[in-house]
Design a protein around this motif. Structure first.
Motif, PDB file in Angstrom:
ATOM      1  N   GLY A 159       0.922  -1.274  -0.032  1.00 12.42           N
ATOM      2  CA  GLY A 159      -0.049  -0.039  -0.061  1.00 12.42           C
ATOM      3  C   GLY A 159       0.898   1.116   0.049  1.00 12.42           C
ATOM      4  O   GLY A 159       0.267   2.296  -0.418  1.00 12.42           O
ATOM      5  N   LEU A 160       2.085   1.080   0.497  1.00 17.01           N
ATOM      6  CA  LEU A 160       2.922   2.385   0.502  1.00 17.01           C
ATOM      7  C   LEU A 160       3.063   2.846  -1.175  1.00 17.01           C
ATOM      8  O   LEU A 160       3.151   4.289  -0.991  1.00 17.01           O
ATOM      9  N   ASP A 161       2.889   2.182  -2.201  1.00 17.01           N
ATOM     10  CA  ASP A 161       3.199   2.911  -3.129  1.00 17.01           C
ATOM     11  C   ASP A 161       2.018   3.616  -4.112  1.00 17.01           C
ATOM     12  O   ASP A 161       1.877   3.903  -5.112  1.00 17.01           O
ATOM     13  N   HIS A 162       0.981   3.602  -3.279  1.00 17.52           N
ATOM     14  CA  HIS A 162      -0.420   4.152  -3.556  1.00 17.52           C
ATOM     15  C   HIS A 162      -0.238   5.597  -3.711  1.00 17.52           C
ATOM     16  O   HIS A 162      -0.792   6.373  -4.604  1.00 17.52           O
ATOM     17  N   PHE A 163       0.499   6.452  -2.853  1.00 14.54           N
ATOM     18  CA  PHE A 163       0.923   7.773  -2.539  1.00 14.54           C
ATOM     19  C   PHE A 163       2.215   8.159  -3.094  1.00 14.54           C
ATOM     20  O   PHE A 163       2.418   9.189  -3.097  1.00 14.54           O
ATOM     21  N   LEU A 164       3.061   7.179  -3.106  1.00  9.07           N
ATOM     22  CA  LEU A 164       4.263   7.371  -3.357  1.00  9.07           C
ATOM     23  C   LEU A 164       4.973   6.805  -4.539  1.00  9.07           C
ATOM     24  O   LEU A 164       4.613   5.848  -5.010  1.00  9.07           O
ATOM     25  N   GLU A 213       7.833   4.576  -6.780  1.00  8.37           N
ATOM     26  CA  GLU A 213       8.370   3.256  -6.239  1.00  8.37           C
ATOM     27  C   GLU A 213       9.806   3.484  -5.396  1.00  8.37           C
ATOM     28  O   GLU A 213       9.999   2.615  -4.490  1.00  8.37           O
ATOM     29  N   GLU A 214      10.315   4.264  -5.703  1.00 11.05           N
ATOM     30  CA  GLU A 214      11.931   4.786  -4.890  1.00 11.05           C
ATOM     31  C   GLU A 214      11.532   5.137  -3.565  1.00 11.05           C
ATOM     32  O   GLU A 214      12.011   4.840  -2.445  1.00 11.05           O
ATOM     33  N   SER A 215      10.647   6.127  -3.508  1.00 14.19           N
ATOM     34  CA  SER A 215      10.195   6.756  -2.115  1.00 14.19           C
ATOM     35  C   SER A 215       9.267   5.606  -1.253  1.00 14.19           C
ATOM     36  O   SER A 215       9.527   5.608   0.052  1.00 14.19           O
ATOM     37  N   ALA A 216       8.798   4.635  -1.931  1.00 13.72           N
ATOM     38  CA  ALA A 216       7.835   3.589  -1.271  1.00 13.72           C
ATOM     39  C   ALA A 216       8.868   2.723  -0.606  1.00 13.72           C
ATOM     40  O   ALA A 216       8.692   1.937   0.618  1.00 13.72           O
TER      41      ALA A 216
END
Length: 91
Positions: free
Chosen positions: A26-31, A33-36
């Motif tokens: 779920g982290l890549d929903h708003f971030l 790929e690198e930030s997630a």
């Protein structure tokens, strides 16, 4: 037998997702790929630090969750406001 070390650990959505399900998708929903990936490393490192000495974090009582809080997350220490979820540190 497990004992309660701390019954008042309040964590952010990111930490809860990994504590409860060991899932960070779920982290890549708003971030991006690198930030997630960086956020996942940060959260997993924080969880590992909390679980030192053989302790472990478990999801607590949802009745104690806070829909909105300006308090920092007790696990990763993010200062971003948002929901906080009750967890218990067991030993």
């Amino acid at each position: 037998m497990a004992t309660i070390v701390d019954d008042r650990v309040m964590v952010c959505d990111d930490c809860l997702m990994i504590i409860a399900n060991d899932d960070a998708t779920g982290l890549d929903h708003f971030l991006d790929e690198e930030s997630a990936a960086a956020r996942e490393r940060e959260v997993r490192h924080s969880i590992a630090a909390a679980q030192r000495n053989g302790n472990f974090l478990v999801v607590g009582d949802s009745e104690q969750d806070e829909a909105f809080s300006t308090s920092s997350c007790d696990c990763c220490h993010t200062n971003l406001a948002g929901s906080r979820h009750h967890c218990v540190l067991m030993g």
